[in-house]
Design an enzyme around this catalytic site. Structure first.
Site, PDB file in Angstrom:
ATOM      1  N   GLY A 161       1.097  -1.640  -0.391  1.00 51.38           N
ATOM      2  CA  GLY A 161      -0.429   0.206   0.119  1.00 51.38           C
ATOM      3  C   GLY A 161       1.014   1.212   0.286  1.00 51.38           C
ATOM      4  O   GLY A 161       0.699   2.339  -0.329  1.00 51.38           O
ATOM      5  N   ASP A 162       1.709   0.711   0.326  1.00 50.04           N
ATOM      6  CA  ASP A 162       2.801   2.375   0.432  1.00 50.04           C
ATOM      7  C   ASP A 162       4.305   1.997  -0.509  1.00 50.04           C
ATOM      8  O   ASP A 162       5.481   2.468   0.509  1.00 50.04           O
ATOM      9  CB  ASP A 162       3.132   3.166   1.403  1.00 50.04           C
ATOM     10  CG  ASP A 162       3.752   4.688   1.301  1.00 50.04           C
ATOM     11  OD1 ASP A 162       3.741   4.698   0.326  1.00 50.04           O
ATOM     12  OD2 ASP A 162       4.291   4.877   2.688  1.00 50.04           O
ATOM     13  N   LEU A 163       4.459   1.603  -1.527  1.00 51.16           N
ATOM     14  CA  LEU A 163       5.959   0.713  -2.103  1.00 51.16           C
ATOM     15  C   LEU A 163       6.406   1.758  -2.509  1.00 51.16           C
ATOM     16  O   LEU A 163       7.219   1.239  -3.503  1.00 51.16           O
ATOM     17  CB  LEU A 163       5.365  -0.744  -2.624  1.00 51.16           C
ATOM     18  CG  LEU A 163       6.167  -1.250  -2.526  1.00 51.16           C
ATOM     19  CD1 LEU A 163       6.876  -2.411  -0.949  1.00 51.16           C
ATOM     20  CD2 LEU A 163       6.127  -2.916  -2.973  1.00 51.16           C
ATOM     21  N   ASN A 168      10.752   1.979   1.509  1.00 53.73           N
ATOM     22  CA  ASN A 168       9.956   1.131   1.824  1.00 53.73           C
ATOM     23  C   ASN A 168      10.473   0.194   2.040  1.00 53.73           C
ATOM     24  O   ASN A 168      10.077  -0.901   2.337  1.00 53.73           O
ATOM     25  CB  ASN A 168       8.382   1.606   2.155  1.00 53.73           C
ATOM     26  CG  ASN A 168       8.190   2.434   3.049  1.00 53.73           C
ATOM     27  OD1 ASN A 168       9.358   3.054   4.281  1.00 53.73           O
ATOM     28  ND2 ASN A 168       7.083   3.363   2.909  1.00 53.73           N
TER      29      ASN A 168
END
Length: 270
Positions: free
Chosen positions: A168-170, A174
């Site tokens: 979801g926030d790749l 991250n």
């Protein structure tokens, strides 16, 4: 737990290295990290990708397994592409998640929706459009253009797919690359700071491309070999970058407005 080193700050929280019973740990302090902890545990349940173990979560702190970084390698990137495909195949009960979401310090609505276009527009795009407008980073004309793009998303999002288990926030920051004990190059990727939910698998791939991930072409080739993508996926990348660019406008202001409006224009041209 003993704090052994200060590592600075990120967003609204501070970062630390610590020790518990002789074990090195990574510590975040200064916020409610329940969403991050839930997301890490949910990703771990798939048994597909590496994520740091959640050791403690609560009282404004999150304690995680320490990950020792190593330089990214092509072999680790290929492995990551296959593991990411396996994570997505693990699936999700629906589009959304049973816990309240966060991305950076911003709350995110994870209320489920029956299909991905509805979820993406209602839970990911429009709340951040309103936030950016109210903060003065978007004009009324910008909002009108974005709303036109939102109306098109059900038509241009490609074939319907079941919900995937996504990070979801790749973005590349991250993805930590780590070696086995004594190794010099990275053996695999470890995913941190998720905004995990049931979503569209192309979202994770578009996020990897947003700010450039090491060995991106190798990651994508391995992913596509393990889990082929529907035709037109490259053209849909700006649509999946729409939300993270909006988040950046909300966090950092007009510096990201041009990139956002460029993505909007590409959606309108699909």
């Amino acid at each position: 737990m003993r704090i052994t080193r200060e590592l600075g700050s990120s967003h609204a929280w501070t970062l630390h290295e610590g020790e518990i019973d002789g074990r090195r740990v990574f510590v975040k302090r200064g916020a409610d990290f329940a969403s991050e902890a839930a997301g890490l545990r949910w990703l771990a349940e798939a048994g597909a990708v590496a994520v740091p173990e959640v050791i403690e979560a609560g009282d404004g702190a999150l304690v995680l397994e320490w990950i020792e970084p190593a330089p990214a390698s092509a072999a680790a990137a290929e492995r990551f592409g296959r593991e990411l495909a396996a994570l997505h195949r693990a699936g999700a009960p629906g589009f959304g998640a049973p816990w309240p979401g966060h991305i950076a310090e911003l709350p995110m609505d994870n209320t489920p929706d029956p299909d991905w276009p509805s979820f993406y527009v209602r839970r990911r795009v429009l709340p951040f459009v309103r936030l950016a407008r109210d903060g003065g980073a978007l004009t009324a004309a910008d909002v009108k253009l974005i709303e036109e793009a939102c109306d098109l998303i059900p038509e241009v999002c490609g074939p319907a797919e079941p919900p995937s288990r996504i990070h979801g926030d790749l973005w590349s920051g991250n993805v930590l690359w780590t070696a086995s004990s004594g190794g010099s190059g990275a053996e695999r990727a470890v995913l941190i700071d998720p905004a995990a939910h049931g979503g569209h698998r192309e979202t994770d791939l578009a996020m990897l491309a947003l700010f450039g991930a090491p060995h991106l072409n190798t990651i994508l080739a391995a992913y596509r070999e393990a889990a082929p993508l529907a035709d037109g996926w490259r053209e849909r990348v700006p649509m999946h970058q729409f939300h993270p660019l909006l988040v950046h406008v909300c966090l950092y202001g007009e510096a990201y407005r041009g990139s956002l409006l460029s993505a909007v224009s590409q959606i309108l041209a699909l």
